[in-house]
Design a protein around this motif. Sequence first.
Motif, short mmCIF file in Angstrom:
data_model
loop_
_atom_site.label_atom_id
_atom_site.label_comp_id
_atom_site.label_asym_id
_atom_site.label_seq_id
_atom_site.Cartn_x
_atom_site.Cartn_y
_atom_site.Cartn_z
N TYR A 1 -8.23 13.33 -18.50
CA TYR A 1 -8.28 14.78 -18.28
C TYR A 1 -8.87 15.11 -16.90
N PHE A 2 -10.06 14.56 -16.64
CA PHE A 2 -10.70 14.88 -15.36
C PHE A 2 -9.98 14.20 -14.20
N GLU A 3 -9.36 13.05 -14.48
CA GLU A 3 -8.62 12.37 -13.41
C GLU A 3 -7.37 13.16 -13.02
N VAL A 4 -6.67 13.72 -13.99
CA VAL A 4 -5.46 14.50 -13.68
C VAL A 4 -5.83 15.75 -12.86
N VAL A 5 -6.94 16.38 -13.21
CA VAL A 5 -7.39 17.55 -12.44
C VAL A 5 -7.76 17.13 -11.01
N ARG A 6 -8.50 16.01 -10.90
CA ARG A 6 -8.88 15.51 -9.56
C ARG A 6 -7.65 15.20 -8.73
N GLU A 7 -6.65 14.56 -9.34
CA GLU A 7 -5.44 14.19 -8.58
C GLU A 7 -4.71 15.43 -8.08
N ALA A 8 -4.66 16.49 -8.90
CA ALA A 8 -4.00 17.72 -8.46
C ALA A 8 -4.74 18.29 -7.25
N LEU A 9 -6.06 18.33 -7.33
CA LEU A 9 -6.86 18.88 -6.23
C LEU A 9 -6.71 18.01 -4.98
N GLU A 10 -6.61 16.72 -5.20
CA GLU A 10 -6.42 15.77 -4.10
C GLU A 10 -5.09 16.04 -3.38
N ARG A 11 -4.09 16.44 -4.15
CA ARG A 11 -2.78 16.78 -3.57
C ARG A 11 -2.81 18.14 -2.88
N GLY A 12 -3.93 18.83 -2.99
CA GLY A 12 -4.04 20.14 -2.36
C GLY A 12 -3.55 21.25 -3.28
N GLU A 13 -3.45 20.93 -4.58
CA GLU A 13 -2.92 21.89 -5.54
C GLU A 13 -4.05 22.59 -6.29
N GLN A 14 -3.98 23.92 -6.38
CA GLN A 14 -4.95 24.69 -7.15
C GLN A 14 -4.78 24.37 -8.65
N VAL A 15 -5.87 24.39 -9.41
CA VAL A 15 -5.78 24.15 -10.86
C VAL A 15 -6.26 25.40 -11.60
N LYS A 16 -5.37 25.96 -12.43
CA LYS A 16 -5.69 27.20 -13.13
C LYS A 16 -5.76 26.95 -14.63
N LEU A 17 -6.96 27.04 -15.19
CA LEU A 17 -7.12 26.84 -16.62
C LEU A 17 -7.41 28.20 -17.25
N SER A 18 -6.39 28.81 -17.82
CA SER A 18 -6.56 30.18 -18.31
C SER A 18 -7.60 30.20 -19.41
N GLY A 19 -8.45 31.19 -19.40
CA GLY A 19 -9.54 31.29 -20.35
C GLY A 19 -10.81 30.66 -19.81
N PHE A 20 -10.67 29.80 -18.80
CA PHE A 20 -11.85 29.13 -18.24
C PHE A 20 -12.06 29.54 -16.79
N GLY A 21 -11.13 29.13 -15.93
CA GLY A 21 -11.26 29.53 -14.53
C GLY A 21 -10.32 28.73 -13.64
N ASN A 22 -10.40 29.02 -12.34
CA ASN A 22 -9.53 28.34 -11.38
C ASN A 22 -10.35 27.45 -10.44
N PHE A 23 -9.81 26.26 -10.18
CA PHE A 23 -10.37 25.41 -9.14
C PHE A 23 -9.50 25.63 -7.90
N ASP A 24 -10.09 26.19 -6.87
CA ASP A 24 -9.37 26.49 -5.64
C ASP A 24 -9.80 25.53 -4.54
N LEU A 25 -8.94 25.42 -3.51
CA LEU A 25 -9.28 24.58 -2.36
C LEU A 25 -9.48 25.48 -1.16
N ARG A 26 -10.53 25.22 -0.42
CA ARG A 26 -10.76 26.00 0.79
C ARG A 26 -10.90 25.08 1.97
N GLN A 27 -10.25 25.51 3.03
CA GLN A 27 -10.28 24.73 4.26
C GLN A 27 -11.42 25.25 5.14
#
Lengths: 99, 99
Positions: free
Chosen positions: B30-56
């Motif tokens: 679970y945490f690895e899939v989220v990390r990989e998405a962020l690593e690809r530069g992809e935002q992760v949106k978990l509705s009901g919880f929150g969004n992991f965004d990337l900032r340059q």
Amino acid sequence: MTKSELIEALARRQTHLAFGDVELAVKSVIEQMSHALAQGERIEVRGFGSFALHYRPPRMGRNPKTGEAVALPGKHVPHFKPGKELRERVNLALQAEMA
Amino acid sequence: MALTKAEMAERLFLEVGLNKREAKEFVDAYFEVVREALERGEQVKLSGFGNFDLRQKNQRPGRNPKTGEEIPISARRVVTFRPGQKLKVRVESYAGPRE
């Protein structure tokens, strides 16, 4: 990536699990995390990061429509601190893109 | 006390019926899939919880706090978390210590 895309990615990865179980498990993890924070409990996931509550003291706000002053009570807000591995991996990926 | 991966896995064992090994592997994945998405530069949106965004972040001047020597802080990409409305409301009313 949305929650349903996360479910699909995990189902592709954990092929021995029924799709419905992956769905339930993702929802359970999100609910456990929300519940922990609602109880004021921290979340610690090594290599990913930690979540904790931060306190925002009471302040005077203003009703944007009427301009009237309103007292806003203190409240807690969730805060995420990325872990070392997450920070490094996200940043290394950026360096690789720029090179 | 803090919520950890071990506790999350235990709940998946009790609530979803995954066996202990599956539950542990699932939480890691679970945490690895989220990390990989962020690593690809992809935002992760978990509705009901929150969004992991990337900032340059651009390069900015920094200083070695020990020696006082000036060293630039290189451009980097960082993960930020924006809690969703539902999580904010659940956490707001927590009446525990004001830290």
